[in-house]
Design a protein around this motif. Sequence first.
Motif, mmCIF file in Angstrom:
data_model
loop_
_atom_site.group_PDB
_atom_site.id
_atom_site.type_symbol
_atom_site.label_atom_id
_atom_site.label_comp_id
_atom_site.label_asym_id
_atom_site.label_seq_id
_atom_site.Cartn_x
_atom_site.Cartn_y
_atom_site.Cartn_z
ATOM 1 N N PHE A 150 -46.483 -17.417 -10.212
ATOM 2 C CA PHE A 150 -46.125 -16.425 -11.212
ATOM 3 C C PHE A 150 -44.649 -16.531 -11.583
ATOM 4 O O PHE A 150 -44.280 -16.567 -12.759
ATOM 5 N N ASN A 151 -43.783 -16.590 -10.593
ATOM 6 C CA ASN A 151 -42.350 -16.659 -10.853
ATOM 7 C C ASN A 151 -41.950 -17.979 -11.494
ATOM 8 O O ASN A 151 -41.035 -18.013 -12.330
ATOM 9 N N GLU A 152 -42.639 -19.045 -11.144
ATOM 10 C CA GLU A 152 -42.364 -20.338 -11.763
ATOM 11 C C GLU A 152 -42.716 -20.311 -13.246
ATOM 12 O O GLU A 152 -41.925 -20.763 -14.097
ATOM 13 N N GLU A 153 -43.887 -19.759 -13.573
ATOM 14 C CA GLU A 153 -44.311 -19.686 -14.965
ATOM 15 C C GLU A 153 -43.440 -18.699 -15.755
ATOM 16 O O GLU A 153 -43.133 -18.928 -16.925
ATOM 17 N N LEU A 154 -43.034 -17.613 -15.111
ATOM 18 C CA LEU A 154 -42.150 -16.653 -15.756
ATOM 19 C C LEU A 154 -40.814 -17.306 -16.097
ATOM 20 O O LEU A 154 -40.275 -17.125 -17.200
ATOM 21 N N GLY A 155 -40.276 -18.072 -15.162
ATOM 22 C CA GLY A 155 -39.011 -18.753 -15.403
ATOM 23 C C GLY A 155 -39.091 -19.719 -16.571
ATOM 24 O O GLY A 155 -38.186 -19.765 -17.419
ATOM 25 N N LYS A 156 -40.177 -20.472 -16.645
ATOM 26 C CA LYS A 156 -40.362 -21.427 -17.743
ATOM 27 C C LYS A 156 -40.481 -20.697 -19.080
ATOM 28 O O LYS A 156 -39.899 -21.118 -20.084
ATOM 29 N N LEU A 157 -41.231 -19.601 -19.086
ATOM 30 C CA LEU A 157 -41.443 -18.858 -20.322
ATOM 31 C C LEU A 157 -40.139 -18.224 -20.810
ATOM 32 O O LEU A 157 -39.817 -18.278 -22.000
ATOM 33 N N ILE A 161 -38.319 -18.927 -24.474
ATOM 34 C CA ILE A 161 -38.029 -17.929 -25.509
ATOM 35 C C ILE A 161 -36.526 -17.711 -25.656
ATOM 36 O O ILE A 161 -36.040 -17.340 -26.727
ATOM 37 N N GLY A 162 -35.767 -17.959 -24.585
ATOM 38 C CA GLY A 162 -34.317 -17.889 -24.699
ATOM 39 C C GLY A 162 -33.783 -18.969 -25.616
ATOM 40 O O GLY A 162 -32.861 -18.737 -26.413
ATOM 41 N N SER A 163 -34.383 -20.152 -25.550
ATOM 42 C CA SER A 163 -34.005 -21.251 -26.444
ATOM 43 C C SER A 163 -34.309 -20.907 -27.894
ATOM 44 O O SER A 163 -33.572 -21.268 -28.802
ATOM 45 N N ARG A 168 -30.130 -19.922 -34.813
ATOM 46 C CA ARG A 168 -29.764 -19.031 -35.909
ATOM 47 C C ARG A 168 -30.961 -18.654 -36.781
ATOM 48 O O ARG A 168 -31.087 -17.521 -37.233
ATOM 49 N N ARG A 169 -31.844 -19.616 -37.020
ATOM 50 C CA ARG A 169 -32.967 -19.358 -37.926
ATOM 51 C C ARG A 169 -33.919 -18.304 -37.374
ATOM 52 O O ARG A 169 -34.682 -17.688 -38.120
ATOM 53 N N ASN A 170 -33.883 -18.063 -36.073
ATOM 54 C CA ASN A 170 -34.762 -17.063 -35.466
ATOM 55 C C ASN A 170 -34.112 -15.682 -35.378
ATOM 56 O O ASN A 170 -34.737 -14.734 -34.881
ATOM 57 N N GLU A 171 -32.875 -15.571 -35.832
ATOM 58 C CA GLU A 171 -32.170 -14.296 -35.908
ATOM 59 C C GLU A 171 -32.201 -13.532 -34.585
ATOM 60 O O GLU A 171 -32.416 -12.317 -34.536
ATOM 61 N N GLY A 172 -31.987 -14.259 -33.504
ATOM 62 C CA GLY A 172 -31.863 -13.638 -32.196
ATOM 63 C C GLY A 172 -33.151 -13.352 -31.470
ATOM 64 O O GLY A 172 -33.136 -12.839 -30.347
ATOM 65 N N LEU A 173 -34.293 -13.686 -32.061
ATOM 66 C CA LEU A 173 -35.586 -13.331 -31.469
ATOM 67 C C LEU A 173 -36.257 -14.529 -30.812
ATOM 68 O O LEU A 173 -36.295 -15.626 -31.371
ATOM 69 N N GLY A 174 -36.804 -14.296 -29.645
ATOM 70 C CA GLY A 174 -37.648 -15.277 -28.977
ATOM 71 C C GLY A 174 -38.860 -14.569 -28.394
ATOM 72 O O GLY A 174 -38.739 -13.480 -27.829
ATOM 73 N N LYS A 175 -40.042 -15.157 -28.534
ATOM 74 C CA LYS A 175 -41.246 -14.539 -27.974
ATOM 75 C C LYS A 175 -42.249 -15.631 -27.638
ATOM 76 O O LYS A 175 -42.254 -16.703 -28.249
ATOM 77 N N GLY A 176 -43.087 -15.355 -26.657
ATOM 78 C CA GLY A 176 -44.079 -16.356 -26.280
ATOM 79 C C GLY A 176 -45.019 -15.824 -25.213
ATOM 80 O O GLY A 176 -44.870 -14.708 -24.710
ATOM 81 N N GLN A 177 -45.983 -16.641 -24.858
ATOM 82 C CA GLN A 177 -46.978 -16.271 -23.862
ATOM 83 C C GLN A 177 -47.468 -17.517 -23.148
ATOM 84 O O GLN A 177 -47.351 -18.628 -23.657
ATOM 85 N N THR A 178 -47.997 -17.297 -21.959
ATOM 86 C CA THR A 178 -48.549 -18.408 -21.193
ATOM 87 C C THR A 178 -49.715 -17.913 -20.356
ATOM 88 O O THR A 178 -49.698 -16.787 -19.845
#
Length: 258
Positions: A150-157, A161-163, A168-178
């Motif tokens: 769980f923690n490994e997958e959380l770290g990757k996710l 989303i931090g990347s 700039r084109r994402n205007e500060g937003l990151g989102k995702g799921q796994t």
Amino acid sequence: MTLSHHLLLLGVLSLWHCSADSADPLGVFCDKDAKIGSPKESAYIDDLSVQLVLKASTSGFVAISYGSGQVFVHGLAQCRGDVGKEACSTCIQDAAMQIRARCPNEADARIWFDYCFLRYSNKDFIGKLDTRPGILYRNGDNVTIETERFNEELGKLMENIGSQAVERRNEGLGKGQTKLSPFVTLYALAQCTRDLSPLSCAQCLSISVGNFPNFCNNRKGCRVLYSSCYTRYELYPIFFPLGSTQRFSNTQMMMVYP
């Protein structure tokens, strides 16, 4: 506050409240060491609040300064990047109304909602990284799957989303799921205020995620809110178009001053 200021503020901020109840904020910070110094400064904060509502309601973000001579106030309002225009406008109106009610005598105030954030101060904070204070929420229940994975997958996710958020084109937003299993999906969301540089955004998110192992270790959900960014993960959908009306169950909350 003069009568003209009062009427203008009410005219803008009461549009939505005529037909709906106020939502509760996730957190409010009123800096007791930053008192409003004069009626002029108070009037400028009211004028600034009106501008924040008008501009952020249409664009989703605004950072402006307002005043004259030696008296200036600075403000920022931003909606979550995945939230629609109507929900954004409603949230910003509510934020502007509640922050003045909750912090009537403070010249430095911040308020966090699920869909938006609003802040003003008599000190220029625009473009500067700010992680004080922080508001932390965690789910009171532990995950039931294997914690190391769980923690490994959380770290990757969160890295992924931090990347996204620093581009700039994402205007500060990151989102995702796994997918953690056929029946369990991990969702995560990150956002920086759009006045930050990519480097400052990355630094803020790194500090935010750094709270996970200490405050939210192995918990089903966690949310860290700063004035410059926030991060969140859950085991249910938390962003649009996968939005959910679910809220934390068995939630624990803390305000910290690192």
